[in-house]
Design a protein around this motif. Structure first.
Motif, PDB file in Angstrom:
ATOM      1  N   GLU A 148       0.816  -1.224   0.000  1.00 22.25           N
ATOM      2  CA  GLU A 148       0.000   0.000   0.000  1.00 22.25           C
ATOM      3  C   GLU A 148       0.849   1.274   0.000  1.00 22.25           C
ATOM      4  OE1 GLU A 148      -0.021  -1.575   4.302  1.00 22.25           O
ATOM      5  OE2 GLU A 148      -0.480  -2.439   2.365  1.00 22.25           O
ATOM      6  N   SER A 149       2.138   1.158   0.318  1.00 22.27           N
ATOM      7  CA  SER A 149       3.010   2.341   0.301  1.00 22.27           C
ATOM      8  C   SER A 149       3.650   2.578  -1.067  1.00 22.27           C
ATOM      9  CB  SER A 149       4.114   2.198   1.357  1.00 22.27           C
ATOM     10  OG  SER A 149       5.038   1.192   0.970  1.00 22.27           O
ATOM     11  N   LEU A 150       3.424   1.682  -2.007  1.00 20.68           N
ATOM     12  CA  LEU A 150       4.039   1.794  -3.328  1.00 20.68           C
ATOM     13  C   LEU A 150       3.220   2.695  -4.244  1.00 20.68           C
ATOM     14  CD1 LEU A 150       4.898  -1.971  -3.891  1.00 20.68           C
ATOM     15  CD2 LEU A 150       6.366  -0.194  -2.936  1.00 20.68           C
ATOM     16  N   ARG A 151       3.935   3.390  -5.123  1.00 17.47           N
ATOM     17  CA  ARG A 151       3.291   4.221  -6.137  1.00 17.47           C
ATOM     18  C   ARG A 151       3.863   3.864  -7.498  1.00 17.47           C
ATOM     19  NH1 ARG A 151       4.555   9.346  -3.058  1.00 17.47           N
ATOM     20  NH2 ARG A 151       4.253   8.279  -1.145  1.00 17.47           N
ATOM     21  N   ALA A 152       3.006   3.912  -8.482  1.00 14.75           N
ATOM     22  CA  ALA A 152       3.449   3.623  -9.845  1.00 14.75           C
ATOM     23  C   ALA A 152       3.769   4.920 -10.578  1.00 14.75           C
ATOM     24  CB  ALA A 152       2.379   2.854 -10.603  1.00 14.75           C
ATOM     25  N   VAL A 153       4.854   4.893 -11.347  1.00 15.40           N
ATOM     26  CA  VAL A 153       5.236   6.009 -12.204  1.00 15.40           C
ATOM     27  C   VAL A 153       5.270   5.464 -13.621  1.00 15.40           C
ATOM     28  CG1 VAL A 153       7.036   7.690 -12.740  1.00 15.40           C
ATOM     29  CG2 VAL A 153       6.599   7.049 -10.357  1.00 15.40           C
ATOM     30  N   ASP A 154       4.435   6.009 -14.477  1.00 23.05           N
ATOM     31  CA  ASP A 154       4.314   5.531 -15.858  1.00 23.05           C
ATOM     32  C   ASP A 154       4.013   4.037 -15.911  1.00 23.05           C
ATOM     33  OD1 ASP A 154       4.801   8.065 -16.912  1.00 23.05           O
ATOM     34  OD2 ASP A 154       6.981   7.746 -16.886  1.00 23.05           O
ATOM     35  N   GLY A 155       3.181   3.561 -14.968  1.00 23.01           N
ATOM     36  CA  GLY A 155       2.752   2.168 -14.970  1.00 23.01           C
ATOM     37  C   GLY A 155       3.752   1.198 -14.380  1.00 23.01           C
ATOM     38  N   VAL A 156       4.887   1.690 -13.852  1.00 23.54           N
ATOM     39  CA  VAL A 156       5.896   0.825 -13.248  1.00 23.54           C
ATOM     40  C   VAL A 156       6.078   1.221 -11.789  1.00 23.54           C
ATOM     41  CG1 VAL A 156       8.324   0.115 -13.294  1.00 23.54           C
ATOM     42  CG2 VAL A 156       7.105   0.505 -15.435  1.00 23.54           C
ATOM     43  N   VAL A 157       6.047   0.237 -10.896  1.00 27.52           N
ATOM     44  CA  VAL A 157       6.251   0.508  -9.481  1.00 27.52           C
ATOM     45  C   VAL A 157       7.742   0.686  -9.238  1.00 27.52           C
ATOM     46  CG1 VAL A 157       6.031  -0.400  -7.147  1.00 27.52           C
ATOM     47  CG2 VAL A 157       4.204  -0.782  -8.811  1.00 27.52           C
ATOM     48  N   ASP A 158       8.090   1.819  -8.647  1.00 28.04           N
ATOM     49  CA  ASP A 158       9.489   2.127  -8.359  1.00 28.04           C
ATOM     50  C   ASP A 158       9.696   2.035  -6.853  1.00 28.04           C
ATOM     51  OD1 ASP A 158      12.071   3.016  -8.308  1.00 28.04           O
ATOM     52  OD2 ASP A 158      11.616   5.048  -8.993  1.00 28.04           O
TER      53      ASP A 158
END
Length: 193
Positions: A148-158
């Protein structure tokens, strides 16, 4: 025939008629049959069988014991610290469930430090936390981030910059292999458990 691995990727083969050294990489043996005639001798074949059957480690590996289940496993010779078998080893990007909370995490790193050695930002070892009392202090620490702490940038989780937590390996339960859209980031200091 008894086959024993040596530390230099060769094997000693003891027979009723002598002791020979086999090098699988070079496909050589010190027995007269191989040395004189150049034949692929029974000692070479026996070592190959022992390696293929998993009774001795292949070249470049050594025997170790899984810190979670105690099963014998083969690991790279240079590997130090507690080791895990294939059933308990985690890889970065793999999903796991915390046995204590049920939360889903993504693994960021499998460390070589034991839970009773690995210190968090709070200066406590992972094994010192109350929630880890039922897990082995001898187990390697797995660093992970809560999904739940992850965010996607351009569809990829960084995973870069995401807060990481340390867990004794047996506290995490494997959910499945990594998702291709989760990119592992360089290791940072682990956050408190």
């Amino acid at each position: 025939m008894v086959v024993r691995p040596l530390r230099d990727d060769r094997y000693v083969v003891e027979t009723d008629h002598g002791t020979y050294v086999v090098d699988l990489d070079e496909r050589s043996c010190t027995c007269p049959d191989h040395a004189i005639r150049g034949a692929r001798c029974k000692h070479l074949r026996r070592v190959a069988i022992e390696v293929n059957e998993g009774r001795v480690p292949p070249p470049g590996k050594r025997s170790a014991v899984c810190a979670v289940c105690g099963v014998r496993t083969f690991v790279p010779i240079a590997e130090r610290g507690p080791q895990l078998c294939d059933d308990h080893r985690f890889t970065p990007g793999e999903f796991a469930r915390d046995r204590e909370t049920g939360s889903v995490l993504v693994v960021t790193e499998l460390t070589t430090e034991r839970a009773d050695e690995y210190e968090t930002e709070e200066g406590r070892t992972v094994a010192d936390y109350e929630t880890n009392v039922h897990y082995g202090g001898h187990e390697p620490v797995v660093e992970a981030a809560y999904v739940e702490s992850l965010r996607a940038v351009d569809g990829v989780v960084d995973l870069e910059g995401v807060r990481r937590y340390g867990f004794p390996a047996s506290r995490l339960q494997r959910l499945g292999r990594s998702h291709p859209r989760v990119a592992a980031a360089p290791t940072t200091d682990a956050a408190p458990v």
